[in-house]
Design a protein around this motif. Structure first.
Motif, PDB file in Angstrom:
ATOM      1  N   LYS A 179     -60.818   1.605 -49.282  1.00  0.00           N
ATOM      2  CA  LYS A 179     -60.005   1.106 -50.384  1.00  0.00           C
ATOM      3  C   LYS A 179     -59.837  -0.410 -50.277  1.00  0.00           C
ATOM      4  CE  LYS A 179     -59.289   5.397 -51.505  1.00  0.00           C
ATOM      5  NZ  LYS A 179     -60.102   6.001 -52.606  1.00  0.00           N
ATOM      6  N   LEU A 180     -59.430  -1.021 -51.385  1.00  0.00           N
ATOM      7  CA  LEU A 180     -59.262  -2.476 -51.428  1.00  0.00           C
ATOM      8  C   LEU A 180     -58.246  -2.976 -50.398  1.00  0.00           C
ATOM      9  CD1 LEU A 180     -59.329  -3.207 -55.257  1.00  0.00           C
ATOM     10  CD2 LEU A 180     -60.846  -4.222 -53.556  1.00  0.00           C
ATOM     11  N   HIS A 181     -57.196  -2.199 -50.153  1.00  0.00           N
ATOM     12  CA  HIS A 181     -56.145  -2.638 -49.229  1.00  0.00           C
ATOM     13  C   HIS A 181     -56.459  -2.309 -47.764  1.00  0.00           C
ATOM     14  CE1 HIS A 181     -53.016  -4.308 -51.817  1.00  0.00           C
ATOM     15  NE2 HIS A 181     -53.371  -3.418 -52.722  1.00  0.00           N
ATOM     16  N   ASP A 182     -57.564  -1.622 -47.503  1.00  0.00           N
ATOM     17  CA  ASP A 182     -57.943  -1.319 -46.115  1.00  0.00           C
ATOM     18  C   ASP A 182     -58.265  -2.611 -45.381  1.00  0.00           C
ATOM     19  OD1 ASP A 182     -57.580   1.397 -46.321  1.00  0.00           O
ATOM     20  OD2 ASP A 182     -59.677   1.819 -46.825  1.00  0.00           O
ATOM     21  N   LEU A 183     -57.774  -2.717 -44.148  1.00  0.00           N
ATOM     22  CA  LEU A 183     -57.990  -3.936 -43.370  1.00  0.00           C
ATOM     23  C   LEU A 183     -59.450  -4.083 -42.954  1.00  0.00           C
ATOM     24  CD1 LEU A 183     -54.940  -4.264 -40.934  1.00  0.00           C
ATOM     25  CD2 LEU A 183     -55.275  -5.270 -43.192  1.00  0.00           C
ATOM     26  N   VAL A 184     -59.919  -5.327 -42.969  1.00  0.00           N
ATOM     27  CA  VAL A 184     -61.254  -5.680 -42.487  1.00  0.00           C
ATOM     28  C   VAL A 184     -61.160  -6.324 -41.112  1.00  0.00           C
ATOM     29  CG1 VAL A 184     -63.263  -7.181 -42.857  1.00  0.00           C
ATOM     30  CG2 VAL A 184     -62.242  -5.949 -44.779  1.00  0.00           C
ATOM     31  N   THR A 185     -60.171  -7.209 -40.948  1.00  0.00           N
ATOM     32  CA  THR A 185     -60.127  -8.007 -39.721  1.00  0.00           C
ATOM     33  C   THR A 185     -58.702  -8.435 -39.395  1.00  0.00           C
ATOM     34  OG1 THR A 185     -61.173  -9.911 -38.619  1.00  0.00           O
ATOM     35  CG2 THR A 185     -60.477 -10.227 -40.889  1.00  0.00           C
ATOM     36  N   ILE A 186     -58.473  -8.709 -38.123  1.00  0.00           N
ATOM     37  CA  ILE A 186     -57.241  -9.363 -37.669  1.00  0.00           C
ATOM     38  C   ILE A 186     -57.674 -10.650 -36.979  1.00  0.00           C
ATOM     39  CG2 ILE A 186     -55.187  -9.241 -36.209  1.00  0.00           C
ATOM     40  CD1 ILE A 186     -55.335  -6.190 -36.402  1.00  0.00           C
ATOM     41  N   ILE A 187     -57.296 -11.777 -37.545  1.00  0.00           N
ATOM     42  CA  ILE A 187     -57.669 -13.077 -36.979  1.00  0.00           C
ATOM     43  C   ILE A 187     -56.423 -13.692 -36.345  1.00  0.00           C
ATOM     44  CG2 ILE A 187     -58.572 -15.383 -37.472  1.00  0.00           C
ATOM     45  CD1 ILE A 187     -60.020 -14.202 -39.885  1.00  0.00           C
ATOM     46  N   TYR A 188     -56.508 -13.932 -35.051  1.00  0.00           N
ATOM     47  CA  TYR A 188     -55.354 -14.483 -34.343  1.00  0.00           C
ATOM     48  C   TYR A 188     -55.334 -16.001 -34.467  1.00  0.00           C
ATOM     49  CZ  TYR A 188     -53.927 -10.057 -32.354  1.00  0.00           C
ATOM     50  OH  TYR A 188     -53.450  -8.771 -32.205  1.00  0.00           O
ATOM     51  N   THR A 189     -54.216 -16.507 -34.942  1.00  0.00           N
ATOM     52  CA  THR A 189     -54.067 -17.945 -35.124  1.00  0.00           C
ATOM     53  C   THR A 189     -52.712 -18.374 -34.615  1.00  0.00           C
ATOM     54  OG1 THR A 189     -53.923 -19.716 -36.774  1.00  0.00           O
ATOM     55  CG2 THR A 189     -53.312 -17.526 -37.519  1.00  0.00           C
TER      56      THR A 189
END
Length: 594
Positions: A179-189
């Protein structure tokens, strides 16, 4: 049109010939291509491996590697499996890697080489969720018999004979429920303060941003990108990787930043995604080039051409400009391969004069603006409507408004899903759907956005004056003997600065002024040299108000590094860290202040 990343992939797959070269890796003196068919096969095999390991929707997979085809294959396998990728900078310390892998509960970690493998193994006891470590470069895994280490080649070399159509059908089936709201990535900043925060980006966030960028930056299959910024940063990942890939362009991997000057001439790229610091260095090197010219006539021609470039009243159609172009500008462009359509500059403020100079000699620079939290692009200049000193017009689908303090807030599909496991920070940053950027800005009458400051970095002098350290740093940092600078002055009587010099440039500057010391550490304390540097600083800060000008400086011998925690992975100085580390030196600059 809203779509997921996997839908964008299949749309591109239906139009690409499997034999088309999409990635190029330099090995020895040769650029080895990777065709779309080969890349698709790699994605397929990584996907099969994930399934064999029981990896499922929502699991986290870490990637610690420089840019390469394997990085992209793992990334797309994660996208198709609805698995969340966690990119990690190769330059950070082992303890920082441990924090990210532990916080994200990464199950598998892909690393590029044995050096990074050793870093992860050293932290393995503190990573209970980590089940496997996969190495891209061939490594003797027998050395790690007690650890779950595997070579990437064992995955890729698996004997599976499957046609391109069968692979695409398989990938369609495994990704059908995304789905559109499914996460692709977690980028730590971490920015310039605080511990790393995980920015959660979904299919909606990334795909909408890519499609909006495509409308501004018209890219096609004839374009060539030279990629040197890390994919672990959202800027290069979207602008230099996804945007290029989904536009059908070719991507050449730079070996490192030091090989860029050589690879620009070899690759002859049409587009380079960059940060302002690279353009600063190229400009400073150009301005110093007359020093190495043997002929006085050559020097005069070069300096004359520089003046022509800086004089905006002289048209590019004029005889003067055309002569300068033939004698000087073309030779400069030749060093970039002479095919550049434009540089895209982001990640920091572009010096307006430098941007205009490059444009005048035939090298267009498009400045843009964004945050990791906005997937990342908010605005970018258009090749046919480019205004230096601004970051362009906002992208389609982005709403923008200013607070009473002129802080930029944005709303739209580009706004992140939130910070991972950090509801407090999320609610502080996103209010009623509006993301508060922390940047101060303004729109001109034609809709061009200008960034004027960072809200969080403003400080007040003891005299009650608000001062922008970033503005001062941006002006002074363009002096070629300055590598890093931190401006100080909060609740102080005047502004001062800690400066890490470019060692070679500083020694050269000292020699020109007949100053020499046996030890570099002694040179940094030479009062005559410090006065000369202050004089150079005074020249470039002459347009600042008196209360904004740097009055005292301290030269530091030890460079700021990512590993020691003074710089963020995107090379920004961490104010709090450096301020505490050099507290004694700072106090010395205010001793007997009056």
């Amino acid at each position: 049109m809203k779509s997921t990343l996997y839908e964008m992939f299949f749309d591109k797959a239906s139009k690409l010939n499997p034999d088309k070269n999409i990635f190029y890796t330099k090995i020895d003196d040769e650029y080895i291509p990777k065709t779309f068919g080969e890349f698709l096969n790699d994605i397929y095999k990584v996907t099969l491996y994930f399934r064999s390991e029981g990896i499922s929707k929502g699991d986290r997979i870490a990637i610690i590697s420089e840019n390469r085809t394997e990085w992209a294959a793992v990334d797309f396998a994660c996208i198709f499996m609805n698995v969340i990728s966690v990119p990690v900078y190769t330059s950070i310390s082992g303890s920082q890697m441990e924090y990210i892998l532990k916080d994200s509960f990464a199950k598998i970690c892909f690393v590029s080489n044995s050096h990074l493998l050793e870093k992860i193994i050293a932290q393995k006891n503190n990573l209970p969720s980590l089940e496997k470590i996969i190495v891209f470069n061939e490594t003797d895994t027998n050395k790690y018999s007690s650890e779950p280490v595997k070579n990437f080649s064992e995955i890729i070399d698996a004997n599976v004979n499957t046609s391109t159509k069968e692979i695409i059908d398989f990938l369609r089936s495994v990704s059908a429920h995304i789905k559109l709201h499914d996460l692709v990535t977690i980028i730590y900043t971490s920015g310039t303060t605080g511990i790393p925060k995980g920015v959660m980006l979904s299919n909606k966030n990334l795909s909408s941003n890519i499609q909006a960028c495509m409308e501004v930056l018209t890219i096609n299959e004839s374009d060539r990108f030279l990629s040197y910024l890390p994919y672990s940063h959202g800027y290069e990942r979207v602008a230099g990787y996804y945007l290029a890939f989904f536009s059908g362009a070719e991507i050449y991997f730079a070996q490192n930043i030091d090989t860029l000057s050589i690879q620009l001439k070899e690759v002859k790229p049409t587009i380079v995604i960059t940060v302002p610091r690279l353009l600063d260095k190229i400009y400073n090197r150009l301005m110093k080039s007359p020093e190495s010219m043997k002929s006085d006539f050559q020097k005069k021609i070069f300096l004359w051409a520089v003046e022509i470039a800086k004089d905006k009243s002289i048209s590019k159609k004029s005889i003067k400009w055309k002569i300068a172009d033939r004698l000087v500008y073309k030779k400069i462009r030749d060093k970039t391969g002479n095919y550049i359509r434009f540089f895209v500059s982001g990640g920091g403020a572009l010096n307006k004069n430098i941007g205009e100079f490059f444009d005048r000699i035939g090298l267009m620079v498009l400045e843009g603006y964004g945050l990791t939290e906005t997937s990342p692009v908010i605005a970018v200049n258009h090749p046919d409507d480019n205004r230096y000193g601004t970051v362009g017009k906002i992208l389609n689908g982005v709403q923008l408004r200013f607070t009473d303090e002129n802080e930029i807030t944005v709303k739209g599909d580009l706004v992140m899903e939130g910070y991972y496991k950090d509801e407090n920070s999320t609610s502080e940053t996103i209010k009623d759907g509006w993301l508060y950027t922390g940047d101060i800005g303004e729109l001109d009458s034609e809709g061009f956005l200008k960034i004027t400051d960072r809200k969080k970095s403003l400080f007040k002098s003891s005299g009650g004056k608000y001062i922008s350290p970033t503005q001062i740093e941006e002006i002074v940092s363009h002096l070629d003997f300055i590598e890093n600078i931190l401006v100080i002055g909060n609740e102080r009587m005047y502004v001062s600065a800690l400066i890490v010099p470019d060692k070679n440039e500083l020694i050269s500057f000292a020699k020109k002024n007949e100053i020499s010391n046996n030890k570099y550490s002694e040179l940094l304390k030479d009062t005559k040299l410090i006065k000369l540097i202050q004089k150079e600083i005074d020249t470039v800060q002459k347009d600042l108000a008196n209360y904004e000008r740097i009055r005292k400086i301290t030269l530091l011998e030890k460079p700021f590094t990512i590993e020691s925690g003074e710089l963020t992975p995107t090379m920004k100085v961490k104010r709090n860290v450096v301020g505490k580390l050099y507290e004694k030196e700072i106090e010395e600059m205010y001793k007997n202040a009056q």
